[in-house]
Design a protein around this motif. Structure first.
Motif, mmCIF file in Angstrom:
data_model
loop_
_atom_site.group_PDB
_atom_site.id
_atom_site.type_symbol
_atom_site.label_atom_id
_atom_site.label_comp_id
_atom_site.label_asym_id
_atom_site.label_seq_id
_atom_site.Cartn_x
_atom_site.Cartn_y
_atom_site.Cartn_z
ATOM 1 N N GLY A 37 -9.199 2.600 3.074
ATOM 2 C CA GLY A 37 -10.124 1.530 3.436
ATOM 3 C C GLY A 37 -11.574 1.919 3.355
ATOM 4 O O GLY A 37 -12.442 1.140 3.790
ATOM 5 N N ASN A 38 -11.870 3.068 2.779
ATOM 6 C CA ASN A 38 -13.256 3.493 2.657
ATOM 7 C C ASN A 38 -13.879 2.869 1.419
ATOM 8 O O ASN A 38 -13.256 2.799 0.351
ATOM 9 N N HIS A 57 -15.203 -6.300 -3.790
ATOM 10 C CA HIS A 57 -15.220 -5.043 -3.039
ATOM 11 C C HIS A 57 -14.175 -4.115 -3.629
ATOM 12 O O HIS A 57 -13.108 -4.561 -4.107
ATOM 13 N N ALA A 58 -14.447 -2.784 -3.576
ATOM 14 C CA ALA A 58 -13.509 -1.736 -4.023
ATOM 15 C C ALA A 58 -13.446 -0.681 -2.930
ATOM 16 O O ALA A 58 -14.481 -0.102 -2.549
ATOM 17 N N GLU A 103 0.826 -1.199 0.000
ATOM 18 C CA GLU A 103 0.000 0.000 0.000
ATOM 19 C C GLU A 103 0.868 1.259 0.000
ATOM 20 O O GLU A 103 0.479 2.303 -0.518
ATOM 21 N N GLN A 104 2.075 1.183 0.555
ATOM 22 C CA GLN A 104 2.957 2.344 0.579
ATOM 23 C C GLN A 104 3.738 2.510 -0.711
ATOM 24 O O GLN A 104 4.434 3.494 -0.935
ATOM 25 N N SER A 105 3.650 1.494 -1.608
ATOM 26 C CA SER A 105 4.433 1.532 -2.838
ATOM 27 C C SER A 105 3.891 2.594 -3.765
ATOM 28 O O SER A 105 2.692 2.789 -3.873
ATOM 29 N N THR A 106 4.784 3.212 -4.464
ATOM 30 C CA THR A 106 4.407 4.255 -5.429
ATOM 31 C C THR A 106 4.781 3.867 -6.829
ATOM 32 O O THR A 106 4.895 4.700 -7.719
ATOM 33 N N LYS A 110 -10.016 6.103 -12.033
ATOM 34 C CA LYS A 110 -9.375 7.018 -12.975
ATOM 35 C C LYS A 110 -8.750 8.209 -12.268
ATOM 36 O O LYS A 110 -7.753 8.771 -12.736
ATOM 37 N N ASN A 111 -9.352 8.596 -11.163
ATOM 38 C CA ASN A 111 -8.853 9.778 -10.483
ATOM 39 C C ASN A 111 -8.248 9.487 -9.119
ATOM 40 O O ASN A 111 -7.772 10.389 -8.449
ATOM 41 N N ARG A 112 -8.277 8.229 -8.664
ATOM 42 C CA ARG A 112 -7.640 7.891 -7.404
ATOM 43 C C ARG A 112 -7.327 6.404 -7.378
ATOM 44 O O ARG A 112 -7.861 5.625 -8.166
ATOM 45 N N SER A 113 -6.451 6.063 -6.476
ATOM 46 C CA SER A 113 -6.020 4.664 -6.383
ATOM 47 C C SER A 113 -7.029 3.870 -5.549
ATOM 48 O O SER A 113 -7.428 4.321 -4.463
ATOM 49 N N LEU A 114 -7.390 2.703 -6.074
ATOM 50 C CA LEU A 114 -8.334 1.819 -5.392
ATOM 51 C C LEU A 114 -7.675 0.470 -5.130
ATOM 52 O O LEU A 114 -6.709 0.079 -5.775
ATOM 53 N N ARG A 115 -8.250 -0.235 -4.194
ATOM 54 C CA ARG A 115 -7.821 -1.586 -3.913
ATOM 55 C C ARG A 115 -9.045 -2.512 -4.016
ATOM 56 O O ARG A 115 -10.104 -2.220 -3.487
ATOM 57 N N TYR A 116 -8.835 -3.645 -4.740
ATOM 58 C CA TYR A 116 -9.913 -4.591 -4.986
ATOM 59 C C TYR A 116 -9.683 -5.850 -4.122
ATOM 60 O O TYR A 116 -8.558 -6.277 -3.901
#
Length: 874
Positions: free
Chosen positions: A212-213, A206-207, A91-94, A157-163
């Motif tokens: 975590g929101n 889930h996305a 999660e900290q990776s860029t 498209k405008n922010r990073s998400l986690r699936y």
């Protein structure tokens, strides 16, 4: 060749990688080698291990060659392993997201749209659409992880998400089957699936943002596992048992076999088809049965099933999936055993056309002949059990033919007596059938009927009286030697020349006699109806008729004689005793008459007092009360107490009436005011009867005998006592007597002596005498007994001396009196005994040295011994 692939993970952490190598089913010992031994190692089981963390940049484009070499045959195989990789981002990776797989199906989270209302400014969410299911074939051999679908959200498209995905197969058991790339959203399967284990999976995607929101509502994803033909059909039973009746028509249902397939029955993988591979035996044709290829039902297709020829068929049944396609379908087999059941298609047949037998006449329940049959049907079944019926030759029903349950034979049995004089032979017609009817179209042959010829054997039969019993009527009183009737018997043996003799068997009163040749019955005594042997005016006698056959036979007949009554019994008074008071006030005795005859030879009776003695008519009077009763009363006013006998003449009413003088014994007594006698004396006969006198005499005789026996016993006892007192004085009795005690010492050798020789000769018991010829050396000699003088019971005192001297002389001349002149045998006990010698008892030299005065203190039995040894010279 066997191909393999490796999924490699590029990470900063060291990671071991395992991939199993398949040896293509070879059974020998295989050794594995690879082209990059510095980075990879292959175990003996074909598993590839990464020896250290690997950088994909260094390995990209460089294939990994694996060689498998058989140590036995030196054969070798070679395969190429393709290396792929995933890049795991924290999660900290860029780092820049990886490039997306091309051509992968995408699933987008539904977008949120709102419609403004002029009234309430309310937001309305657009209805979620249904995501179509994802189909994944089972048992896939492709590279793993295998991408299935990509989950996308328009917010990435405008922010990073986690699936992420949740549900069974992801984060719930069984876990690890499905994973999703948290950045790209690629959903992958990690290993082959098995539809027979789990046919579908229900996951939720889930996305969320980096905090975590939740940015999208979860969506449901259904993954269906597509069936592959990986399971063979399996029969429920390996051996199926069925049955069909013999003679069944084509199309008769036999049985149904069932097989199951774990594959999807809605696809060709689970659609089964059945067929018969073989039939054993192939008789009468090789295709006696067929099977429904879809249901498995077996039916007959040919005629000719015969249990007597082929009792059982064995079929090999095959079930094939893929709708029976022999090229692509999987198959399995089972065995069907079909038993041909019996029907009554074979009638019983006699083993002979004619059977013979013989039976003595007048015998019943006798087996005359055994009828044997054969039946090809199954034994001990209704189609085999025989039933025999007589259809001719026995109009009177004298025979029956039951069936032996063990041998199935027919037992011709006589059930009614047969008379040789009526029929000498019988010819029976017997038909054999079964318990159940013959099958349709089967008819009984001629062999199912047989003839039984029976010969009757003549036997000597018993003569019989006819009629039996014979009834005659006679008047009683018939004199002896009077002829009554002729009672003869008939001999049923018409073909035997025999004679009959008659004897009397039962004649209770001994009144009759029968002529042995003619059967003429005469009397030997007067017939009396009043005899105790006559019951209800009837007398019965039994006679025996015996022929002279071999062996002789006899029969009995009963003669019943009804005796008609005549006036042969005079009446007598009843009762014979009565009581009366001295002063009648009034006082009378009611009497009647008893007559053994019947009416009209009995009552009415006439009663009158006898003329003598004259005081009878002076003191008594008799008054007739009725035809059978009269009253006796006192004629005077007073009569002294006592016993009076009143003679009464009674006459009956028979033709030629009979009269009799009976005596009424009357006791006249003093009476109280109630009319009862005050004295307790009873009417006693003037003398004793004969029986009482005999009893008294017997008692007297027995008493006298007892007294006489007692006197004789007392005299004998006195004689014995006097004889003992004269011969032996109790105080002077110094004889050496042997006293018997219960000794416990000494053995058998020490007791080998005869104590009877020390006793008086007269007391020796007879059973102790040994047989002739067997004698001890020290035993009493066998000589005639001497004649000793006999002493009188009470002798004179002066004769005692003479008596003793005579007895002494007789004893000196008696060779049988002890001591005997014979060699005495004793057991030798050795020398050197410490005991003194007993010879001093007979020596006179040492007697004076001993003091025997102490013997006087031992009692009267030792006083004589003290006088002999301790006294003076006198």
């Amino acid at each position: 060749e066997c191909m393999s692939s490796i999924s490699f993970t590029d990470s900063s952490l060291p990671l071991s990688l395992t991939v199993k190598f398949v040896n293509c089913g070879q059974g020998g010992l295989v050794r594995f080698e690879c082209s990059n031994p510095s980075d990879f190692r292959i175990g003996a089981d074909g598993v590839v291990y990464a020896l250290r963390p690997l950088a994909m940049s260094r390995l990209r484009g460089v294939p990994l060659i694996v060689v498998a070499r058989d140590e036995t045959s030196q054969l070798q195989w070679q395969t190429q392993v393709t290396l792929t990789h995933w890049i795991l981002l924290h999660e900290q990776s860029t780092k820049t997201p990886p490039s997306l797989s091309q051509g992968l199906e995408e699933i987008w989270f539904p977008s949120r749209q709102s419609d403004s209302s002029s009234v309430g400014q309310l937001k309305r969410m657009k209805r979620d659409w249904v995501i179509p299911p994802i189909n994944v074939p089972e048992n896939s051999r492709g590279e793993f992880p295998q991408e299935l679908v990509r989950i996308r959200s328009d917010h990435d498209k405008n922010r990073s998400l986690r699936y992420s995905v949740t549900g069974p197969g992801a984060d719930q058991p069984p876990t690890g089957i499905f994973i999703i790339h948290p950045i790209s959203g690629e959903l992958s399967v990690m290993k082959p699936l098995d539809r027979e284990d789990i046919s579908n999976f229900h996951l939720r995607a889930h996305a969320v943002d980096l905090n975590g929101n939740q940015v999208e509502s979860p969506i449901d994803i259904v993954i269906n596992v597509i069936d592959m033909n990986d399971n063979r059909p399996e029969f429920i039973h390996q051996i199926w048992n069925g049955s069909v009746a013999e003679g069944s028509k084509p199309g008769t249902f036999v049985m149904t076999v069932t097989s199951v397939d774990k594959d999807d029955p809605k696809t060709a993988n689970g659609m089964l088809r059945y067929k018969i591979l073989s039939q054993n035996p192939e008789s009468p044709t090789s295709n006696m049965f067929t099977i429904n290829n879809k249901t498995g039902g077996i039916i007959t297709v040919a005629a000719g099933l015969d249990r007597e020829k082929v009792p059982q068929y064995t079929l090999i049944i095959q079930a094939t999936d893929m709708e029976g396609n022999p090229m692509y379908g999987l198959s399995n087999t089972a065995t069907a055993v079909i038993k041909v059941t019996d029907i009554n298609d074979n009638p019983p047949e006699f083993t002979a056309e004619t059977f013979f037998g013989e039976v003595p006449e007048n015998r019943v329940n006798v087996i005359v002949a055994n009828l044997t049959v054969t039946d090809k049907d199954q034994p001990n079944t209704p189609a085999w059990n025989a039933v025999y019926k007589i259809t001719g030759g026995d109009p009177t029903g004298r025979f029956s033919v039951p069936t032996d349950p063990t041998t199935n034979e027919g037992l011709v049995t006589v059930v009614k007596p047969i008379d040789y004089e009526i029929s000498r032979t019988y010819v029976l017609t017997v038909v054999a059938v079964n318990d159940v009817s013959l099958a349709r179209g089967i008819h009984s042959p001629r062999q199912s009927t047989a003839t039984v010829s029976i010969r009757v054997i003549d036997v000597n039969e018993s003569p019989y009286f006819d009629p039996n019993p014979k009834l005659i009527k006679l008047e009683e009183g018939m004199l002896a030697e009077s002829s009554l009737t002729t009672f003869t018997a008939q001999d049923p043996d018409r073909f035997m020349q025999q004679s009959i003799r008659y004897t009397r068997l039962s004649d209770p009163a001994n009144w009759l006699r029968i002529d042995p040749n003619t059967g003429r019955i005469t009397t030997i005594a007067v017939l009396d109806r009043e005899s105790p042997y006559v019951k209800d005016n009837m007398y019965s006698a039994t006679f025996l008729a015996t022929d002279n056959g071999i062996p002789p036979a006899s029969g009995t007949g009963t003669l019943q004689i009804i005796l008609l009554d005549i006036n042969d019994n005079a009446p007598h008074v009843s009762p014979q005793e009565a009581e009366m008071c001295e002063k009648p006030e009034p006082n009378g005795i009611n009497i009647t008459a008893l007559d053994g005859d019947l009416n009209p030879n009995a009552g009415p009776f006439a009663f009158e007092l006898a003329n003598r003695p004259p005081e009878v008519r002076r003191n008594w009077t008799i008054t007739r009360l009725s035809g059978d009763y009269a009253q006796v009363s006192l004629k005077i006013g007073f009569l002294e107490s006592g016993i009076y006998e009143i003679p009464i003449i009674i006459t009956d009413s028979g033709n030629l009436p009979m009269s009799n003088t009976s005596y009424l014994r009357v006791k006249v007594c003093q009476c109280d005011h109630n009319g009862d006698c005050t004295d307790q004396q009873h009417i006693i006969a003037p003398g004793l009867g004969t029986g009482a006198i005999i009893a008294i005499l017997l008692c007297i005789i027995i008493l006298l005998i007892l007294v006489l026996m007692f006197v004789v016993w007392m005299k004998r006892r006195d004689k014995e006592r006097q004889a003992k007192q004269l011969l032996i004085d109790p105080e002077d009795d110094v004889r050496d007597n042997i006293l018997k005690y219960d000794e416990e010492g000494g053995g058998e050798e020490d007791q080998d002596y005869d104590l009877s020789q020390l006793q008086q000769p007269d007391t020796i018991e007879p059973d102790t005498i040994k047989p002739v010829g067997i004698r001890r050396m020290d035993e009493r000699p066998l000589h005639p007994e001497p004649q000793y003088p006999i002493r009188s019971a009470a002798p004179h005192p002066g004769d005692i001396g003479d008596f003793i001297n005579e007895g002494l002389k007789a004893a000196d001349n008696d060779p049988t009196a002890p001591p005997y002149d014979s060699l005495l045998v004793f057991d030798y006990e050795g020398s050197g005994s410490t005991a003194g010698s007993l010879s001093s008892l007979n020596s006179s030299s040492s007697g004076g040295d001993q003091d025997y005065d102490y013997l006087n203190d031992w009692g009267p039995r030792f006083r004589k011994l003290a006088d002999m040894y301790g006294g003076s010279d006198d």
